[in-house]
Design an enzyme around this catalytic site. Sequence first.
Site, short mmCIF file in Angstrom:
data_model
loop_
_atom_site.label_atom_id
_atom_site.label_comp_id
_atom_site.label_asym_id
_atom_site.label_seq_id
_atom_site.Cartn_x
_atom_site.Cartn_y
_atom_site.Cartn_z
N CYS A 1 -4.10 0.50 -2.52
CA CYS A 1 -4.03 -0.75 -1.76
C CYS A 1 -2.96 -1.67 -2.34
O CYS A 1 -2.65 -1.62 -3.54
CB CYS A 1 -5.38 -1.47 -1.79
SG CYS A 1 -6.62 -0.74 -0.71
N ASN B 1 0.83 -1.21 0.00
CA ASN B 1 0.00 0.00 0.00
C ASN B 1 0.87 1.25 0.00
O ASN B 1 1.96 1.29 0.58
CB ASN B 1 -1.03 0.00 1.13
CG ASN B 1 -0.45 -0.19 2.51
OD1 ASN B 1 0.57 -0.84 2.69
ND2 ASN B 1 -1.11 0.37 3.50
N CYS C 1 -10.96 -3.48 -4.04
CA CYS C 1 -9.95 -4.46 -4.48
C CYS C 1 -10.59 -5.77 -4.87
O CYS C 1 -10.10 -6.47 -5.76
CB CYS C 1 -8.90 -4.67 -3.39
SG CYS C 1 -7.72 -3.30 -3.32
N GLU D 1 0.23 5.35 0.53
CA GLU D 1 -0.72 6.39 0.89
C GLU D 1 -0.21 7.76 0.46
O GLU D 1 0.95 7.92 0.07
CB GLU D 1 -0.95 6.35 2.41
CG GLU D 1 -1.50 5.00 2.85
CD GLU D 1 -1.71 4.89 4.36
OE1 GLU D 1 -1.21 5.76 5.12
OE2 GLU D 1 -2.37 3.93 4.77
N CYS E 1 -10.30 -4.92 0.52
CA CYS E 1 -11.42 -3.97 0.59
C CYS E 1 -12.36 -4.22 -0.59
O CYS E 1 -12.03 -4.94 -1.54
CB CYS E 1 -10.91 -2.53 0.59
SG CYS E 1 -10.35 -1.97 -1.04
N GLU F 1 -3.14 -4.79 -2.96
CA GLU F 1 -3.67 -5.68 -4.01
C GLU F 1 -3.72 -4.95 -5.35
O GLU F 1 -3.40 -5.53 -6.40
CB GLU F 1 -5.08 -6.15 -3.66
CG GLU F 1 -5.17 -6.97 -2.38
CD GLU F 1 -5.40 -6.12 -1.14
OE1 GLU F 1 -4.91 -4.97 -1.09
OE2 GLU F 1 -6.09 -6.60 -0.23
N1 THU Z 1 -5.23 -1.70 2.66
C1 THU Z 1 -4.67 -2.49 1.70
O1 THU Z 1 -3.64 -2.15 1.11
N2 THU Z 1 -5.29 -3.66 1.41
C2 THU Z 1 -6.37 -4.15 2.07
O2 THU Z 1 -6.82 -5.23 1.75
C3 THU Z 1 -7.01 -3.37 3.15
C4 THU Z 1 -6.47 -1.99 3.34
C5 THU Z 1 -4.53 -0.45 3.00
C6 THU Z 1 -5.13 0.81 2.46
C7 THU Z 1 -4.63 1.84 3.47
O3 THU Z 1 -3.32 2.24 3.09
C8 THU Z 1 -4.52 1.07 4.76
O4 THU Z 1 -4.52 -0.30 4.41
C9 THU Z 1 -5.64 1.34 5.73
O5 THU Z 1 -6.86 1.23 5.13
#
Ligand code: THU
Length: 130
Positions: A50, A39, A86, A41, A83, A52
């Site tokens: 994300c 991930n 994803c 941000e 999520c 994925e």
């Molecule tokens: N996140 C992912 O990368 N994958 C997931 O399956 C769930 C959430 C990340 C997005 C964000 O950077 C952090 O987790 C919190 O939501």
Amino acid sequence: MTLLLEARRLRDMAYAPYSGFQVGAALRSTDGRVFGGCNVENAAYPEGLCAEAGAIAAMVAGGAREIAEIVVVADSPTPVPPCGGCRQKIAEFASADTHVTMVTLSGQERTMTLAELLPGAFGPSHMDKG
Ligand code: THU
């Protein structure tokens, strides 16, 4: 290389200063190659990209279009499911019985099929007019 080791390695690369929640994902495409992501941000959209989605982008950029299996790793009390967005992105490049494995840093593991994660998925057939 196992997908689990690769997803764990990628989790360490995550850029998650806002949530503090690092996630790694690694997938094997049906041609046998491994792609992954973490991930990423940013200040304006703290949910960012994300892990994925990063893995899928790497796969498509690498010329593969079909996910055979995908592993997601996070440091959470229970295995972290992808999520909603994803799940749809995985569905674009996988089939209903594709395995999605979620693993915690402590080693708790759960595997679900894509159909279990995204029942009643919207797909290209819904746009067919005839
Ligand atoms: N996140 C992912 O990368 N994958 C997931 O399956 C769930 C959430 C990340 C997005 C964000 O950077 C952090 O987790 C919190 O939501």
